[in-house]
Design an enzyme around this catalytic site. Structure first.
Site, short mmCIF file in Angstrom:
data_model
loop_
_atom_site.label_atom_id
_atom_site.label_comp_id
_atom_site.label_asym_id
_atom_site.label_seq_id
_atom_site.Cartn_x
_atom_site.Cartn_y
_atom_site.Cartn_z
N TYR A 61 0.84 -1.19 0.00
CA TYR A 61 0.00 0.00 0.00
C TYR A 61 0.88 1.24 0.00
O TYR A 61 1.61 1.51 0.96
CB TYR A 61 -0.94 0.02 1.21
N SER A 62 0.79 1.98 -1.08
CA SER A 62 1.64 3.18 -1.27
C SER A 62 3.11 2.85 -1.03
O SER A 62 3.84 3.64 -0.42
CB SER A 62 1.17 4.32 -0.36
#
Length: 350
Positions: A61-62
């Site tokens: 995630y990111s």
């Protein structure tokens, strides 16, 4: 807040868990969202006040920044929260040919990175984000067992596995006496009911709790998607790479029609009704929901503390039903010995 046991384990989790995929860290490059540290702290405060103490993340995630923001947001309160994170996939920042999959090499590196970004020395639930068919399951599961024995991981789980993936993993763990998956994080909603065909019966049989992701089918079940209307500007559904496979349009519209009816009957929003339906399904331990704002967060909280009636659940079942693929349609013709998992779980049950 209601709490349920996570599969065949002693760990109790809230029926709603907060997903941090939209957390970022001061940059939009490679980000899945833009929730910054101050806003994340505010959402964590609201979560804990509401009894939502389980936070879900992943190293992709990111590119890890979601874990970094979550770690900052729970700093000083680690003993108040449960943290789940995942590994297996490659982050876009890594070019190392071995920095992917569920090998011992990658999992050790991935866990160390997650612990560093989260600012903790353990995670409560560590998931394999996908199945690695190239790495022997003995290598993967012995590594996860070592994590548990070292105290760096409390429980292990899988995500996005097929039935044979999960069953093989459980069999290997049983053969060697290693830690076994107590949870399966899976795609499931009124718009995507394939999970019921094999993975839900497997979960019932093997004591694996379901951690549901995308319970609103990327907003399809909130009333934003209607017959004859364009997809709203800014919706994730306008981004082709982010669009999930979630049933055919007519079944979706028929389901939304019934959600409209039940929202009027219950005084709840369509999203709250859709989430409540998921919470009444067998094996479901918790739903991972996301929220970019406090308003969205509080609306999701309105999905608990009440229940649709058996008759209302049946109407949604009928509206969202689709014909399963083989061999599941054939098995349903032998329901005398292959009952479909439709019973509503009692409180605290799988």
């Amino acid at each position: 807040m209601e709490y349920r046991q996570l599969g065949n384990s002693g760990l109790k989790v809230p029926v709603l868990s907060f997903g941090t995929a939209t957390f970022s860290a001061g940059t939009s490059e490679g980000a899945w969202g833009n929730t910054q540290i101050d806003e994340a702290k505010r959402l964590v405060d609201i979560s804990l006040d509401a009894g939502v103490n389980f936070f879900d993340s992943a190293d992709i995630y990111s590119d890890g920044r979601a874990e970094q923001v979550l770690g900052a947001a729970v700093a000083g309160r680690r003993d108040e929260v449960l943290i789940g994170t995942k590994a297996t996939f490659r982050t876009s920042t890594s070019a190392d040919i071995n920095d992917v999959g569920s090998s011992r090499f990658h999992l050790i590196r991935a866990l160390e990175g997650s612990l560093r970004r989260l600012g903790t020395d353990y995670v409560d639930v560590y998931y394999l984000h996908g199945f690695d068919a190239l790495t022997p399951q003995e290598e993967t599961l012995s590594t996860l067992d070592e994590f548990v024995r070292s105290g760096k991981v409390r429980y292990i789980g899988a995500s996005n596995f097929s039935g044979w993936h999960l069953m093989k993993s459980l069999s290997v763990s049983e053969r060697y006496g290693w830690a076994r998956h107590v949870a399966h994080q899976a795609h499931y909603s009124l718009a995507a009911r394939e999970f019921e065909w094999e993975l839900m019966p497997l979960g019932i049989d093997q004591g694996v709790g379901t951690v549901v992701w995308s319970p609103l089918a990327q907003g399809r079940l909130t009333g934003k998607i209607r017959r004859g209307q364009p997809v709203p500007a800014g919706s994730r559904l306008t981004v082709g790479s982010e669009t999930e496979q979630s049933g055919d349009p007519e079944t979706l519209f028929r389901t939304v029609d019934v959600l409209d009816e039940l929202a009027a009957e219950t005084g709840k929003s369509l999203a709250q009704v859709a989430l409540n339906w998921v919470l009444q399904r067998p094996t479901v331990a918790t739903i991972v929901f996301g929220a970019r704002t406090e308003e969205q967060f509080r609306e999701n909280l309105g999905a608990v503390g009440w229940n649709l009636s058996v008759e209302q659940v049946a109407r949604l079942d009928a509206a969202s039903a689709t014909t399963p693929i083989y061999p599941y349609w054939h098995q349903r013709s032998f329901s005398e010995r292959n009952p479909f998992p439709t019973s509503v779980p009692a409180r605290g049950e799988l």
